[in-house]
Design an enzyme around this catalytic site. Structure first.
Site, PDB file in Angstrom:
ATOM      1  N   GLU A 169      68.117  -1.679  73.449  1.00  0.00           N
ATOM      2  CA  GLU A 169      68.656  -0.326  73.640  1.00  0.00           C
ATOM      3  C   GLU A 169      70.179  -0.226  73.717  1.00  0.00           C
ATOM      4  O   GLU A 169      70.722   0.202  74.746  1.00  0.00           O
ATOM      5  CB  GLU A 169      68.057   0.302  74.906  1.00  0.00           C
ATOM      6  N   GLU A 211      58.266  -0.643  73.590  1.00  0.00           N
ATOM      7  CA  GLU A 211      58.016  -0.093  74.932  1.00  0.00           C
ATOM      8  C   GLU A 211      57.450   1.309  74.795  1.00  0.00           C
ATOM      9  O   GLU A 211      57.911   2.090  73.970  1.00  0.00           O
ATOM     10  CB  GLU A 211      59.311   0.044  75.766  1.00  0.00           C
TER      11      GLU A 211
HETATM   12  C1  BGP Z   1      63.842   1.540  79.071  1.00  0.00           C
HETATM   13  C2  BGP Z   1      64.268   0.142  79.456  1.00  0.00           C
HETATM   14  C3  BGP Z   1      63.365  -0.529  80.410  1.00  0.00           C
HETATM   15  C4  BGP Z   1      62.727   0.370  81.442  1.00  0.00           C
HETATM   16  C5  BGP Z   1      62.293   1.712  80.894  1.00  0.00           C
HETATM   17  C6  BGP Z   1      61.937   2.713  81.956  1.00  0.00           C
HETATM   18  O1  BGP Z   1      64.942   2.268  78.698  1.00  0.00           O
HETATM   19  O2  BGP Z   1      64.366  -0.676  78.316  1.00  0.00           O
HETATM   20  O3  BGP Z   1      64.058  -1.617  80.964  1.00  0.00           O
HETATM   21  O4  BGP Z   1      63.427   0.420  82.597  1.00  0.00           O
HETATM   22  O5  BGP Z   1      63.284   2.284  80.080  1.00  0.00           O
HETATM   23  O6  BGP Z   1      63.078   3.342  82.409  1.00  0.00           O
HETATM   24  P1  BGP Z   1      63.409   3.592  83.914  1.00  0.00           P
HETATM   25  O7  BGP Z   1      63.091   2.312  84.625  1.00  0.00           O
HETATM   26  O8  BGP Z   1      64.860   3.927  83.958  1.00  0.00           O
HETATM   27  O9  BGP Z   1      62.566   4.718  84.366  1.00  0.00           O
END
Ligand code: BGP
Length: 466
Positions: free
Chosen positions: A160, A369
């Site tokens: 990201e 993801e």
């Molecule tokens: C993505 C990241 C992850 C994870 C996920 C959920 O952007 O790659 O590492 O954290 O988001 O986001 P958050 O934990 O900020 O709710």
């Protein structure tokens, strides 16, 4: 053709813990979370989900759930504790053990080299704003290819570049906590350059398998189709998607982006002669997509850029994006949202895959993801997360529909394998297929979504005759 990858994903800082064990160096996240700047939810990843010590138990659960792939990230600070220089044999030994444990269970290891955690020594030297970090990353990537390239066949360079740098330099909630988008563009450029250098090193080393970059890409939509809304959509696409994906996939920074930044008076002195060749040589084999929500946009009406995000999951906090001269993020009052204001809109993955497939025909995709955060409750030893099942089911179905219609999707990964640290949000915002009871020695308890996923994979295998 090799099997579709059905897996789940984690990142080192969010789940490993063991922050100062076995020769590991400090990362920017270790230092930030230990500082008073970490004030919104002052949690740390010191123990996290204790995955460093429990990866075998976690892999057993994955295997029992029918998952045939595990996406995890390597902590740079375990491999090269000071960012550059000497390789730490204990770090290599740890990930050798993780990779071997995956393979022993028929689980394909899918490795991300960089998922937000930068060695502190590089961070204090300017982090990603410093071009030298891209060379340090390439040396670290080579150390990983060298150590693990005989067994790992699926690699991702950087996780990201858009969202990470937006938080670091736009919203300012991630270290170094800056609100200056011109610095963001510089940092992001160096990340993309680093990724391209690592892709080239992978090819030069003649390692087997594929290498890509993980992009948080968004379906860009709007309530209206008037010319000003169309222009907002074009600019949002450039800002979030093309700024990363064109570089990774086509090997070039979009001219429209360069022109736009120059028109704002930004000094792009980081674009050096010879970079075009580096980017062109470092095109990815596949694009990882982190899919959470769409971007609903409208023309920007403010003269000031303002970015904020809801890190508390309460009504006291809000998500706001106004990029002066570009676009604003709009809201659809009719869609459901979670407590952190994230829209629950599974069709976005279908729209996104088609938008990307139109732009980059024949590209290989992996959904690296997909997930949703909730304050899950453990009741009588069970977690009935039907809301997550509904959300994931929608995304899986829309992904498979896009796949049937010609988008070359090779895998799907739920975020996250088990509950883990959610950046700035702490531990109350849970994403896992498996509940982690932080009050009971990090005990693992599969949620309803874990069993749903297991059944979904089994049904797929039956249909595919596997
Ligand atoms: C993505 C990241 C992850 C994870 C996920 C959920 O952007 O790659 O590492 O954290 O988001 O986001 P958050 O934990 O900020 O709710």
């Amino acid at each position: 053709m090799s099997a579709f990858l059905w897996g789940s994903a984690t990142a080192a800082y969010q789940c490993e813990g063991a922050w100062n064990e076995d020769g590991k160096g400090q990362s920017n996240w270790d230092v930030f979370c230990h500082s008073e700047k970490n004030s919104i939810n002052p949690a740390t990843g010191d123990t996290a989900s204790d995955h460093y010590h429990r990866f075998e138990e976690d892999l057993n659960l994955m295997a029992a759930g029918g998952q045939n792939a595990y996406r995890f990230s390597i902590a740079w600070t375990r491999i090269i504790p000071n960012g550059t220089g000497v390789v730490n044999p204990e770090g290599i030994a740890h990930y050798n053990a993780v990779i071997d444990a995956c393979l022993a269970r028929g689980i394909e290891p899918v490795v991300t080299l960089y998922h937000y955690d930068l060695p502190e020594s590089l961070f204090v030297a300017g982090g990603w704003e410093n071009r030298r970090t891209s060379d340090a990353f390439c040396a670290y990537a080579k150390a990983c290819f060298n150590a693990f390239g005989d067994r790992v066949r699926t690699w991702f360079t950087v996780n990201e570049p858009n969202y990470d740098t937006l938080c670091c330099y736009g919203i300012g909630n991630y270290p170094p906590n800056i609100k200056d988008l011109s610095r963001r563009w510089r940092a992001m450029y160096h990340m993309l350059l680093a990724s391209a250098k690592a892709v080239t090193a992978f090819r030069e080393g003649a390692y087997q398998g594929m290498i890509g970059l993980v992009s948080d890409s968004y379906a860009i939509e709007a309530h209206s189709d008037t010319p000003d809304y169309q222009e907002a959509k074009r600019l949002a696409d450039l800002f979030y998607n093309r700024s990363v994906n064109d570089v990774a996939v086509l090997g070039q920074l979009p001219t429209e982006l360069i022109d736009k930044l120059r028109s704002e008076g930004q000094i792009l002195d980081y674009l050096l002669p010879g970079d075009q060749e580096i980017l062109a040589a470092g095109k990815v084999d596949m694009l990882g997509i982190n899919a959470y929500d769409r971007m609903l946009v409208k023309p920007c009406t403010t003269s000031q850029t303002s970015l904020s995000t809801n890190n508390t999951g309460t009504a006291d906090s809000s998500n706001e994006t106004n990029i002066a001269g570009w676009f604003s993020v709009d809201e659809d009052p009719t869609t459901q949202k979670n407590a952190w204001g994230m829209e629950l809109y599974p069709k976005s993955i279908y729209t996104l895959l088609h938008q990307l497939n139109d732009r980059y025909p024949n590209l290989v995709f992996m959904i690296t993801e997909n997930g949703v955060g909730y304050r899950d409750q453990l009741v009588d030893g069970q977690v009935h997360d039907t809301y997550r099942v509904d959300f994931l089911k929608g995304f899986v179905n829309w992904t498979l529909k896009a796949r049937e219609e010609g988008c070359d999707v090779r895998g799907y990964f739920v975020w996250s394998t088990m509950d883990l640290y959610s950046w700035i949000n702490g531990y109350a915002k849970r994403y896992g297929l498996v509940y982690v009871d932080y009050n009971d020695n990090c005990r693992r308890i599969p949620k309803d979504s874990y069993y749903w996923y297991k059944d979904t994979i089994a049904a797929w295998n039956q249909k595919e005759g596997r």
